[in-house]
Design a protein around this motif. Structure first.
Motif, mmCIF file in Angstrom:
data_model
loop_
_atom_site.group_PDB
_atom_site.id
_atom_site.type_symbol
_atom_site.label_atom_id
_atom_site.label_comp_id
_atom_site.label_asym_id
_atom_site.label_seq_id
_atom_site.Cartn_x
_atom_site.Cartn_y
_atom_site.Cartn_z
ATOM 1 N N LYS A 25 0.812 -1.217 0.000
ATOM 2 C CA LYS A 25 0.000 0.000 0.000
ATOM 3 C C LYS A 25 0.844 1.265 0.000
ATOM 4 N N ALA A 26 2.041 1.174 0.583
ATOM 5 C CA ALA A 26 2.882 2.363 0.691
ATOM 6 C C ALA A 26 3.689 2.643 -0.561
ATOM 7 N N ALA A 27 3.662 1.725 -1.531
ATOM 8 C CA ALA A 27 4.507 1.891 -2.723
ATOM 9 C C ALA A 27 3.810 1.457 -4.003
ATOM 10 N N TRP A 28 2.488 1.469 -4.024
ATOM 11 C CA TRP A 28 1.767 0.911 -5.163
ATOM 12 C C TRP A 28 2.019 1.662 -6.464
ATOM 13 N N ASP A 29 2.350 2.953 -6.377
ATOM 14 C CA ASP A 29 2.567 3.736 -7.597
ATOM 15 C C ASP A 29 4.030 3.760 -8.023
ATOM 16 N N MET A 30 4.870 3.007 -7.349
ATOM 17 C CA MET A 30 6.289 2.954 -7.665
ATOM 18 C C MET A 30 6.615 1.629 -8.378
ATOM 19 N N PRO A 31 7.748 1.590 -9.119
ATOM 20 C CA PRO A 31 8.106 0.360 -9.799
ATOM 21 C C PRO A 31 8.541 -0.719 -8.800
ATOM 22 N N PRO A 32 8.293 -1.996 -9.119
ATOM 23 C CA PRO A 32 7.582 -2.503 -10.290
ATOM 24 C C PRO A 32 6.072 -2.540 -10.118
ATOM 25 N N TRP A 33 5.604 -2.145 -8.915
ATOM 26 C CA TRP A 33 4.192 -2.302 -8.580
ATOM 27 C C TRP A 33 3.281 -1.498 -9.503
ATOM 28 N N ASN A 34 3.764 -0.340 -9.988
ATOM 29 C CA ASN A 34 2.917 0.488 -10.850
ATOM 30 C C ASN A 34 2.529 -0.225 -12.139
ATOM 31 N N ARG A 35 3.323 -1.189 -12.565
ATOM 32 C CA ARG A 35 3.008 -1.906 -13.797
ATOM 33 C C ARG A 35 1.672 -2.639 -13.678
ATOM 34 N N TRP A 36 1.320 -3.054 -12.469
ATOM 35 C CA TRP A 36 0.003 -3.645 -12.216
ATOM 36 C C TRP A 36 -0.980 -2.586 -11.725
ATOM 37 N N ALA A 37 -0.538 -1.734 -10.833
ATOM 38 C CA ALA A 37 -1.452 -0.874 -10.090
ATOM 39 C C ALA A 37 -2.139 0.183 -10.932
ATOM 40 N N PHE A 38 -1.456 0.720 -11.950
ATOM 41 C CA PHE A 38 -2.064 1.796 -12.727
ATOM 42 C C PHE A 38 -3.293 1.345 -13.501
ATOM 43 N N GLN A 39 -3.467 0.034 -13.643
ATOM 44 C CA GLN A 39 -4.672 -0.499 -14.273
ATOM 45 C C GLN A 39 -5.667 -1.052 -13.253
ATOM 46 N N HIS A 40 -5.349 -0.914 -11.956
ATOM 47 C CA HIS A 40 -6.185 -1.503 -10.913
ATOM 48 C C HIS A 40 -6.349 -0.542 -9.735
ATOM 49 N N VAL A 41 -6.435 0.743 -10.016
ATOM 50 C CA VAL A 41 -6.465 1.750 -8.958
ATOM 51 C C VAL A 41 -7.654 1.557 -8.026
ATOM 52 N N ARG A 42 -8.778 1.115 -8.568
ATOM 53 C CA ARG A 42 -9.981 0.951 -7.739
ATOM 54 C C ARG A 42 -9.826 -0.141 -6.687
ATOM 55 N N GLU A 43 -8.862 -1.016 -6.877
ATOM 56 C CA GLU A 43 -8.613 -2.061 -5.896
ATOM 57 C C GLU A 43 -7.671 -1.607 -4.789
ATOM 58 N N ILE A 44 -7.200 -0.356 -4.881
ATOM 59 C CA ILE A 44 -6.178 0.121 -3.956
ATOM 60 C C ILE A 44 -6.656 1.274 -3.100
ATOM 61 N N VAL A 45 -7.325 2.262 -3.718
ATOM 62 C CA VAL A 45 -7.745 3.472 -2.994
ATOM 63 C C VAL A 45 -9.210 3.775 -3.302
ATOM 64 N N PRO A 46 -9.876 4.587 -2.466
ATOM 65 C CA PRO A 46 -11.272 4.958 -2.735
ATOM 66 C C PRO A 46 -11.387 5.775 -4.023
ATOM 67 N N THR A 47 -12.506 5.592 -4.728
ATOM 68 C CA THR A 47 -12.727 6.303 -5.992
ATOM 69 C C THR A 47 -14.177 6.757 -6.097
ATOM 70 N N VAL A 48 -14.420 7.665 -7.060
ATOM 71 C CA VAL A 48 -15.770 8.113 -7.368
ATOM 72 C C VAL A 48 -15.947 8.083 -8.878
ATOM 73 N N GLU A 49 -17.108 7.658 -9.328
ATOM 74 C CA GLU A 49 -17.377 7.500 -10.760
ATOM 75 C C GLU A 49 -17.540 8.851 -11.456
ATOM 76 N N VAL A 50 -17.039 8.910 -12.679
ATOM 77 C CA VAL A 50 -17.349 9.985 -13.617
ATOM 78 C C VAL A 50 -18.226 9.333 -14.688
ATOM 79 N N TRP A 51 -19.524 9.476 -14.528
ATOM 80 C CA TRP A 51 -20.485 8.726 -15.342
ATOM 81 C C TRP A 51 -20.427 9.169 -16.792
ATOM 82 N N ARG A 52 -20.472 8.200 -17.695
ATOM 83 C CA ARG A 52 -20.474 8.515 -19.125
ATOM 84 C C ARG A 52 -21.852 8.905 -19.628
#
Length: 398
Positions: A25-52
């Motif tokens: 959790k403390a390094a999810w946006d750093m390498p090598p973790w970002n290679r997975w995390a940038f496509q899975h942000v909703r599994e890591i931190v709270p989010t809010v929808e921008v509805w289409r």
């Protein structure tokens, strides 16, 4: 563990149940973790929808050209192919629109057409665009003082600054953008916005901000008169977002949805990360799919397509240029939360750390989007090589 390119063996990060190698959790946006995390942000931190919304999807006709073997230069300036450069620069998704048609589209690292990807500071340009829409209707005024909208900031460094100063990042507010220092202002943003826990081993007496607005209120110093010079500081975009929220009574995610995302024909809903007070991170928390980033870029290329005021885009393309604006863009400029590549093409760019890019070029009628997970925050070599590749693609498609 070191990072890995798409052509290399992929470690079993977040694979299996429970995962063999969970992302810290403390390094999810750093390498090598970002290679997975940038496509899975909703599994890591709270989010809010921008509805289409429920409107039609803007179709992107295909007029594909195989550019895999196109001659470009790698990050060291040596001859390479486009596919080789995309591999070298840790690309997750890459798309080129020519005259609104898909000329080239590639996905890597497990990314697909429907995968949302963190855009980092590309979010700034999305936020600035929505401000331009609101300004066109007279709901906000860039000539007004920041304190006209947020009186509480009279005791901060923004006292006396106009909203235009914020848009252009020319306020004199003291703010450190030192990404690797946990105590820097941007390091405190990581904690305030909910991306990171308080770093282990830090001074237990240090008072970390609970949310982004609290951090903004603490920034009381200045380093120069407002309007004297450009200095890139992410927090300016958050102040801009709070101005928009105060003026409209709506949250940022709702504004982006109603004013932009529902109107450009986005294929998927987007989302922002949010802090403990529910604030959507305007400076870097926006996530969307590759094609929808391209639709956003195409809207800008079409002088707003009736969604964004054309005069706002025209003003955005007129900045004060170099010399020596930046190492990777010596003739560049910055205006209304967009980068301008040079004074000749006046191509607009949305850029984010770890290799996010939307490049919008009126001369070539081309939009290029690159989503990446570089192993470092910034790289002059990758930035220069990518821009050169964009120009090589334009020549090939001319």
């Amino acid at each position: 563990m070191s990072s890995y390119r798409n052509s290399e063996n992929v470690p079993p990060i977040m694979q299996g149940s429970p995962p063999a190698i969970p992302v810290p959790k403390a390094a999810w946006d750093m390498p090598p973790w970002n290679r997975w995390a940038f496509q899975h942000v909703r599994e890591i931190v709270p989010t809010v929808e921008v509805w289409r919304g429920e409107g039609p999807v803007r179709q992107l006709p295909r007029a594909e050209v195989d550019l895999d073997s196109l001659a470009v230069s790698d990050s060291a300036g040596n001859p390479a192919t486009l596919s080789g450069l995309l591999d070298e620069s840790y690309t997750d998704g890459f798309i080129v629109l020519k005259e609104g048609k898909i000329a080239y589209e590639r996905y890597f690292n497990g990314m697909t057409e429907r995968t949302p990807h963190l855009s980092q500071s590309v979010a700034k340009s999305v936020t600035g665009t929505v401000f331009g829409i609101l300004a066109g209707r007279g709901i906000v005024d860039p000539k007004k003082l920041v304190t006209d909208y947020i009186p509480e900031l009279a005791t901060t460094g923004w006292n006396g600054a106009t909203v235009q100063h914020v848009l252009d990042m020319t306020t004199g507010v003291r703010f450190s953008e030192a990404y690797t220092d946990p105590y820097s202002d941007i390091g405190q943003v990581d904690v305030a916005c909910g991306w990171k826990p308080v770093p282990s081993g830090t001074d237990p007496s240090f008072r970390w901000p609970r949310h982004v607005f609290e951090l903004i209120q603490r920034l009381t110093g200045t380093t120069r008169p407002h309007g004297a010079a450009f200095e890139y500081r992410s927090i300016e975009t958050d102040v801009l977002a709070f101005v928009m929220e105060r003026a409209t009574g709506k949250r940022l995610a709702q504004l982006v949805s109603e004013e932009l995302w529902q109107k450009i024909g986005a294929e998927e809903s987007a989302f922002f990360t949010v802090d403990s007070a529910g604030y959507a991170l305007a400076d870097g928390g926006f996530n969307a799919t590759l094609r929808d980033y391209a639709r956003f870029g195409q809207t800008i290329l079409e002088d707003g397509a009736g969604i964004v005021p054309a005069d706002w885009i025209a003003e955005t393309r007129n900045g004060t240029h170099g010399p020596n604006f930046s190492t990777s863009m010596p003739e560049g400029s910055y205006r209304n939360q967009f980068w301008i590549e040079d004074p000749r093409s006046r191509a607009l760019m949305c850029r984010g750390v770890f290799g996010q890019l939307i490049h919008i070029d009126w001369d070539t009628r081309m939009v290029t989007v690159k989503l990446s997970t570089w192993p470092e925050f910034t790289s002059v070599a990758y930035s220069v090589a990518t821009l050169k590749a964009v120009h090589a693609i334009a020549d090939a498609l001319a």
